[in-house]
Design a protein around this motif. Structure first.
Motif, short mmCIF file in Angstrom:
data_model
loop_
_atom_site.label_atom_id
_atom_site.label_comp_id
_atom_site.label_asym_id
_atom_site.label_seq_id
_atom_site.Cartn_x
_atom_site.Cartn_y
_atom_site.Cartn_z
N TYR A 124 0.88 -1.18 0.00
CA TYR A 124 0.00 0.00 0.00
C TYR A 124 0.90 1.21 0.00
N ARG A 125 0.58 2.16 -0.88
CA ARG A 125 1.41 3.35 -0.94
C ARG A 125 0.58 4.52 -1.43
N MET A 126 0.66 5.62 -0.70
CA MET A 126 -0.07 6.83 -1.06
C MET A 126 0.76 8.04 -0.63
N ARG A 127 0.78 9.05 -1.47
CA ARG A 127 1.40 10.33 -1.12
C ARG A 127 0.29 11.32 -0.83
N ILE A 128 0.39 11.98 0.30
CA ILE A 128 -0.57 13.02 0.65
C ILE A 128 0.13 14.37 0.60
N TYR A 129 -0.63 15.38 0.21
CA TYR A 129 -0.07 16.72 0.05
C TYR A 129 -0.89 17.72 0.84
N GLU A 130 -0.17 18.68 1.37
CA GLU A 130 -0.78 19.71 2.20
C GLU A 130 -1.76 20.59 1.42
N ARG A 131 -1.46 20.82 0.15
CA ARG A 131 -2.29 21.73 -0.65
C ARG A 131 -2.76 21.05 -1.94
N GLU A 132 -3.64 21.73 -2.64
CA GLU A 132 -4.16 21.24 -3.91
C GLU A 132 -3.04 21.09 -4.93
N ASN A 133 -3.30 20.27 -5.96
CA ASN A 133 -2.38 20.08 -7.08
C ASN A 133 -1.00 19.60 -6.65
N PHE A 134 -0.95 18.79 -5.61
CA PHE A 134 0.28 18.16 -5.13
C PHE A 134 1.33 19.18 -4.71
N MET A 135 0.86 20.24 -4.06
CA MET A 135 1.76 21.31 -3.59
C MET A 135 1.89 21.24 -2.08
N GLY A 136 2.88 21.94 -1.56
CA GLY A 136 3.11 22.00 -0.12
C GLY A 136 3.83 20.75 0.38
N GLN A 137 3.79 20.56 1.67
CA GLN A 137 4.45 19.40 2.26
C GLN A 137 3.86 18.11 1.71
N MET A 138 4.72 17.10 1.52
CA MET A 138 4.30 15.81 1.02
C MET A 138 4.81 14.73 1.97
N TYR A 139 3.96 13.76 2.23
CA TYR A 139 4.36 12.60 3.03
C TYR A 139 3.90 11.35 2.30
N GLU A 140 4.75 10.34 2.34
CA GLU A 140 4.39 9.06 1.72
C GLU A 140 3.94 8.11 2.82
#
Length: 173
Positions: free
Chosen positions: A88-104
């Protein structure tokens, strides 16, 4: 995979056996207040065409869907969730359009703020697996189902802000 929908509570009234996605089963049953999930995992929707609030169901008996899930309306459409085996793998982003902080992420997260110090995420990229995301910590509140794909803007999903997420595991089937 199979689910049986019943018009009335406690598995009464007309019924409809469903073995796949159904965008609108009102031609089979006028409304649905109870169901039996014989196998598989399903997302149920309180409007036709997979719209409205989403509810996750796995194998079991649901004698009164409306009170069990606090539904304001009965189930109108459903989508089966295929079993996923593997990582299972997902990247989440703080802001829209994959901007800001990212965590996997590769596992469940019961509180986004505690783990990543993010108040919420606004976009994500699901690489592997099927996920449920919730508007409140500890898997509470409204939920949305995410399968592999890119989700650029959560404001398209009723403006929801997600605070916890978990994997739909093969052991749930």
């Amino acid at each position: 995979m199979k689910v049986t929908f019943y018009e009335e509570r406690n598995f009464q009234g007309r019924s409809y056996d469903c073995t796949g996605d159904s965008g609108d089963f009102s031609s089979y049953v006028s409304h649905c207040h109870s169901c039996r999930v014989h196998s598989g995992c399903w997302m149920m929707y309180d409007h036709p065409n997979y719209m409205g609030n989403q509810y996750f169901f796995r194998r079991g008996e649901y004698s009164d869907c409306m009170s069990m899930f606090g539904m304001s309306s009965c189930i109108r459409s459903c989508r089966m969730i295929s079993m996923h085996r593997g990582s299972y793998r997902m990247r989440i982003y703080e802001r829209e359009n994959f901007m800001g902080q990212m965590y996997e992420m590769m596992d469940d997260c019961d509180n986004l703020m505690d783990r990543y110090h993010m108040s919420h995420c606004q976009s994500c990229h699901v690489m592997d697996g099927h996920w449920l995301m919730y508007e409140q910590p500890h898997y509470r509140g409204k939920m949305s189902y995410f399968r592999p794909g890119e989700y650029r803007n959560f404001s398209n999903i009723d403006g929801m802000r997600f605070m916890s997420m978990r994997r739909i595991m093969d052991s749930w089937y």
